[in-house]
Structures are given as C-alpha cells and as structure tokens.
Design a protein around this motif. Structure first.
Motif, PDB file in Angstrom:
ATOM      1  N   LEU A 110       0.830  -1.201   0.000  1.00 18.83           N
ATOM      2  CA  LEU A 110       0.000   0.000   0.000  1.00 18.83           C
ATOM      3  C   LEU A 110       0.867   1.254   0.000  1.00 18.83           C
ATOM      4  N   VAL A 111       1.966   1.228   0.720  1.00 13.62           N
ATOM      5  CA  VAL A 111       2.854   2.389   0.779  1.00 13.62           C
ATOM      6  C   VAL A 111       3.446   2.682  -0.600  1.00 13.62           C
ATOM      7  N   GLU A 112       3.883   1.635  -1.290  1.00  9.79           N
ATOM      8  CA  GLU A 112       4.442   1.824  -2.626  1.00  9.79           C
ATOM      9  C   GLU A 112       3.392   2.378  -3.594  1.00  9.79           C
ATOM     10  N   LEU A 113       2.158   1.902  -3.480  1.00  7.83           N
ATOM     11  CA  LEU A 113       1.088   2.383  -4.338  1.00  7.83           C
ATOM     12  C   LEU A 113       0.814   3.865  -4.108  1.00  7.83           C
ATOM     13  N   LEU A 114       0.764   4.273  -2.838  1.00 11.02           N
ATOM     14  CA  LEU A 114       0.503   5.673  -2.510  1.00 11.02           C
ATOM     15  C   LEU A 114       1.621   6.583  -2.991  1.00 11.02           C
ATOM     16  N   VAL A 115       2.856   6.109  -2.875  1.00 10.57           N
ATOM     17  CA  VAL A 115       3.998   6.900  -3.348  1.00 10.57           C
ATOM     18  C   VAL A 115       3.919   7.085  -4.866  1.00 10.57           C
ATOM     19  N   THR A 116       3.577   6.013  -5.574  1.00 10.13           N
ATOM     20  CA  THR A 116       3.467   6.084  -7.035  1.00 10.13           C
ATOM     21  C   THR A 116       2.366   7.045  -7.460  1.00 10.13           C
ATOM     22  N   VAL A 117       1.205   6.936  -6.825  1.00 15.17           N
ATOM     23  CA  VAL A 117       0.085   7.833  -7.139  1.00 15.17           C
ATOM     24  C   VAL A 117       0.463   9.282  -6.845  1.00 15.17           C
ATOM     25  N   GLY A 118       1.174   9.497  -5.737  1.00 17.46           N
ATOM     26  CA  GLY A 118       1.595  10.850  -5.390  1.00 17.46           C
ATOM     27  C   GLY A 118       2.545  11.448  -6.417  1.00 17.46           C
ATOM     28  N   ILE A 119       3.474  10.652  -6.920  1.00 12.36           N
ATOM     29  CA  ILE A 119       4.421  11.127  -7.936  1.00 12.36           C
ATOM     30  C   ILE A 119       3.699  11.466  -9.239  1.00 12.36           C
TER      31      ILE A 119
END
Length: 336
Positions: free
Chosen positions: A27-36
């Motif tokens: 979930l953390v990786e997904l949120l970081v990707t969406v944020g970028i």
C-alpha cells in the motif's frame, strides 16, 4: 543423477525462501506512485493549458488581422473605411440597422452570403428580424469568432469582434470613433494617425438563454442620466445598480448581421475587462456602457486602424484607452 537431485531443496508448501520474489506491491508503494504521478500532472497541466491559450490567442490575432485586411480592401474600393452601421427609417417605428461586418463579407471571400442579405428589409433587434433575412442568422463565420470564448461553438451567427464607435452614444463626441454611421470614413479623417486609432477589439458573446453572466451580458437601465460627462455618468450609473435588481439582456453579440453596441460595436468609456458590469438602454445602436472584454487572461487584443494588432492590458490607463478610441482627438498615446 543423484548429484543433480541433491542440488534442489524441497520445502513444505506455504513456506518461502529468503530470496523468493513477491507478487504485487504494498500500500505504501502504491501511494507513493500515485503521489508522484499526481505531482507530475500538476506540473504539466498548467503548461499544456498555457500552450493551448497561446495558440488560441494567436488565432484571435490572426482573425483581427483578417478583418482589418478586409476593411482596407473595402476602403480601396469605396474610398473610405466602412460605416459602423447602415440602414434607415423604413416606416414609423420600423427601421433597419445592418452592421459593418456585413460590408466586409465580400472581402472575406463570402460574396454569396453578402448577396443573400436584403438590406431593404427591417431588422433592428433579434426578435424583429424580417423573415427575408432570418436564413442568415445562424450562419457561423469563423473569422468573427474568438476561439477562447466558450460560446463561440454554441451560438450560430454570433460575433466576438466589435468595432470602436467612440466613448458612448450619448457623448457629444460620439462620432469620433474609428467608424461612423451611414458613411465611409476617409483616411484623411484619422488625424491622430491610423496606428493610434483603435478599430476592433473583443467582447464575449452573450449567454443566450442560459443563466445570465455579469461578464458576458448587460443589464437594463431605466433611470435618468446626467448629461454632463456621459461616459463617466454611465460608469457611475452601472456601478450603482444593485445586483439583485439587475434585469439582464443575454443576446449581446448574438448576430453579426446587426449594427450597434448590443451586437457588433463597443464603447471606450470603460477600460478593457471593466470590473463594472455593462448596462444600458435598448435602442437600435445600444446606449450605455458596453466595454471591451476577453477570455484571454489580463487584457484584450486590439486591432488598430492601420491593420496592426496590439495587446492591451486590463490595467491600461483609462484616459489612454479613451484617447485610442478617438480618431481625431489630438492625442498621441502609446498603449504600452
């Protein structure tokens, strides 16, 4: 054979080795990707919008130049710039008022459309158009439309580019604009110089039947007006109107066929994108405050009588703007 078998390791089902690859992302990786991605979109989108507006503004400048080329072609043929409106009184209470834009049609490669207009029929405002000319009302002419105006595609025979007819219809010097009614204007009459005289500028198309807009539309004014300094008097009168009491007319710029400030002209009483909403009285020429406006951020495009097109900021000095609106007022003004 036994040596090859011994290289493999058998584990119970459900257990993973230290170096086994994982399927999916956390979930953390997904949120970081969406944020970028969101950050990149936020950086790119304004640049894309700015590029599109720059393209639309360039197209708008091109349209104004085409109109001035047509006006100069008319002047070469008729020994003067076209009249701001043509027509006359046909009978008691019945008149006609045709725009300068009509006279430009043959010089915009639209001779068949020009020939289809019957200039002997009445037609003062949109509800009063004679049936003989009703067929041309919805004909769209791309050169008359600013691509930045959201209503340019929605309204048929609308017009975005208006002609300068001076400070106001009530003003003593009302005939000092770039164009005058019922006759051609010779170049010798531009005593201030054609490069210093404002000819065309922009004005948003009215909202039509949709909800009224203080930026697009104009409000009816029924009160009395001070006769001294009518240009300033109109600004004061329109500013004093209460929002709740404004009765809006939404057909501004609704037809390139008709002359006057309601449809195809503007006054220089107010600056570009005047914060005071337009207001006035219904008449065949339009009486009141009808200021130049545009959807280009920060100002309007303005075509001068010599054919050049300039950018005039909304913050331009009002006295300078009004001086640009006269062709023989003795002012030489640099709008920059």
């Amino acid at each position: 054979m036994n040596a090859l078998i011994s290289l493999g390791t058998v584990r119970p089902r459900g257990q993973r080795g230290r170096n086994d690859r994982r399927d999916g992302v956390t979930l953390v990786e997904l949120l970081v990707t969406v944020g970028i991605i969101s950050l990149l979109v936020g950086l790119i989108l304004p640049a894309v919008q700015a590029a599109r507006e720059a393209s639309r503004r360039a197209a708008c400048v091109h349209n104004l130049r085409q109109l001035m080329l047509a006006a100069h072609a008319y002047a070469a043929t008729w020994d003067g710039m076209p009249p701001s409106l043509t027509g006359g009184q046909l009978a008691r209470g019945i008149g006609n008022s045709f725009s300068l834009h009509c006279r430009l049609l043959p010089y915009l490669d639209l001779q068949p459309l020009y020939a289809s207009i019957n200039f002997g029929l009445p037609g003062v405002t949109l509800p009063m158009i004679a049936p003989g000319n009703a067929s041309v009302l919805d004909i769209k002419i791309a050169t008359f439309l600013c691509p930045s105006d959201p209503a340019a595609d929605a309204n048929g025979g609308a017009v975005s580019y208006r002609i300068n007819v001076g400070p106001c219809s009530d003003c003593p010097d009302t005939r000092t604009g770039a164009f005058v009614s019922f006759r051609a204007t010779r170049f010798a009459e531009y005593a201030d110089g054609t490069s210093n005289t404002l000819a065309f500028s922009e004005k948003p198309i009215g909202s039509g039947r949709s909800a009224s807009s203080a930026f697009r539309d104009w409000a009816m004014y029924e009160g009395l007006l001070e006769r001294k300094d009518p240009a300033d008097a109109w600004r004061s009168a329109c500013a004093a109107q209460r929002s709740a009491r404004r009765v809006w007319a939404t057909d501004g710029g609704g037809s390139w066929l008709l002359g006057g400030a309601i449809y195809t002209a503007f006054f220089v009483a107010g600056p570009p994108n005047d914060p005071i909403p337009d207001c006035g009285k219904m008449s065949f020429v339009g009486t009141g405050l009808f200021s130049a406006r545009s959807y280009h951020p920060g100002g309007v495009n303005a075509a001068m009588a010599d054919g050049s097109v300039r950018w005039c900021e909304s913050s331009i000095n009002l006295a300078a703007w009004r001086a640009m609106g006269s062709r023989a007022g003795g002012e030489i003004v640099d709008p920059r």
